[in-house]
Motif scaffolding. Structure first.
Motif, PDB file in Angstrom:
ATOM      1  N   GLN A 104       0.845  -1.199   0.000  1.00 40.80           N
ATOM      2  CA  GLN A 104       0.000   0.000   0.000  1.00 40.80           C
ATOM      3  C   GLN A 104       0.874   1.240   0.000  1.00 40.80           C
ATOM      4  O   GLN A 104       1.907   1.291   0.649  1.00 40.80           O
ATOM      5  N   GLY A 113      -2.652   4.291  -3.638  1.00 40.95           N
ATOM      6  CA  GLY A 113      -3.069   3.018  -4.218  1.00 40.95           C
ATOM      7  C   GLY A 113      -2.527   1.829  -3.474  1.00 40.95           C
ATOM      8  O   GLY A 113      -1.877   1.953  -2.436  1.00 40.95           O
ATOM      9  N   VAL A 160      -9.670  -1.852  -2.288  1.00 35.38           N
ATOM     10  CA  VAL A 160      -8.997  -0.629  -1.848  1.00 35.38           C
ATOM     11  C   VAL A 160     -10.067   0.391  -1.460  1.00 35.38           C
ATOM     12  O   VAL A 160     -10.980   0.666  -2.239  1.00 35.38           O
ATOM     13  N   CYS A 209     -10.875   4.212  -0.678  1.00 35.97           N
ATOM     14  CA  CYS A 209     -10.325   5.524  -0.997  1.00 35.97           C
ATOM     15  C   CYS A 209     -11.169   6.621  -0.341  1.00 35.97           C
ATOM     16  O   CYS A 209     -12.339   6.414  -0.012  1.00 35.97           O
ATOM     17  N   CYS A 253      -6.247   5.239  -6.301  1.00 33.56           N
ATOM     18  CA  CYS A 253      -7.316   6.197  -5.978  1.00 33.56           C
ATOM     19  C   CYS A 253      -7.146   7.501  -6.741  1.00 33.56           C
ATOM     20  O   CYS A 253      -8.019   8.359  -6.714  1.00 33.56           O
ATOM     21  N   VAL A 289      -5.589   6.445  -0.131  1.00 28.94           N
ATOM     22  CA  VAL A 289      -5.996   5.127   0.376  1.00 28.94           C
ATOM     23  C   VAL A 289      -6.223   5.210   1.878  1.00 28.94           C
ATOM     24  O   VAL A 289      -5.389   5.738   2.614  1.00 28.94           O
ATOM     25  N   ALA A 339      -6.714  -1.263   2.602  1.00 27.27           N
ATOM     26  CA  ALA A 339      -6.593  -2.223   1.500  1.00 27.27           C
ATOM     27  C   ALA A 339      -6.554  -3.623   2.096  1.00 27.27           C
ATOM     28  O   ALA A 339      -5.992  -3.828   3.175  1.00 27.27           O
TER      29      ALA A 339
END
Length: 132
Positions: free
Chosen positions: A41, A45, A60, A62, A94, A106, A109
């Motif tokens: 991560q 993203g 994920v 966002c 994102c 982010v 995740a």
């Protein structure tokens, strides 16, 4: 051997055979699943990689500007299907201002077997190798 005793022996044989079959099936399906998964991560993203066999989903979370669907500012979710045992690393970002109108960071995740959050709607284009 009496009739009652024969029924008991046959009944126990069926139960033992059924249990052995279930154990074998359970062991086979467990071996065919993704394992040793790693999520990488960064601020905008995430990517994932798993060993083993089968598929998995990288989800994920966002937060930011999102002109694709839902409220224009706030949380939104993205997901992608990954294939275990391949060198490919599925990822989601994102920050896609030109194609999806998304500018975000982010907030989380994870790797799952079954989707836990809604992803992009069907009319939003973002390549997912699992959807062919």
């Amino acid at each position: 051997m009496s009739m009652g005793m024969t029924r008991n022996v046959v009944g126990m044989s069926v139960i033992v055979a059924g249990a052995a079959t279930m154990i074998t099936l359970a062991a086979g399906s467990a071996a065919a699943e993704p394992r040793d998964c790693v999520v990488n991560q960064w601020a905008t993203g995430a990517s994932a990689q798993c060993a083993g066999e089968g598929t998995y989903i990288l989800e994920v979370d966002c937060f930011g500007l999102n002109l694709t669907y839902g409220p224009p500012f706030g949380p939104y979710n993205k997901s992608v299907t990954g294939f275990a045992g391949t060198p490919d690393q599925p990822s989601r970002d994102c920050m896609m201002p030109t194609t999806l109108g998304q500018i975000g960071i982010v907030t989380g995740a994870r790797i799952t077997q079954v989707p836990t959050r809604p992803g992009l709607p069907d009319n939003a284009w973002e390549y997912d190798p699992g959807r062919r």
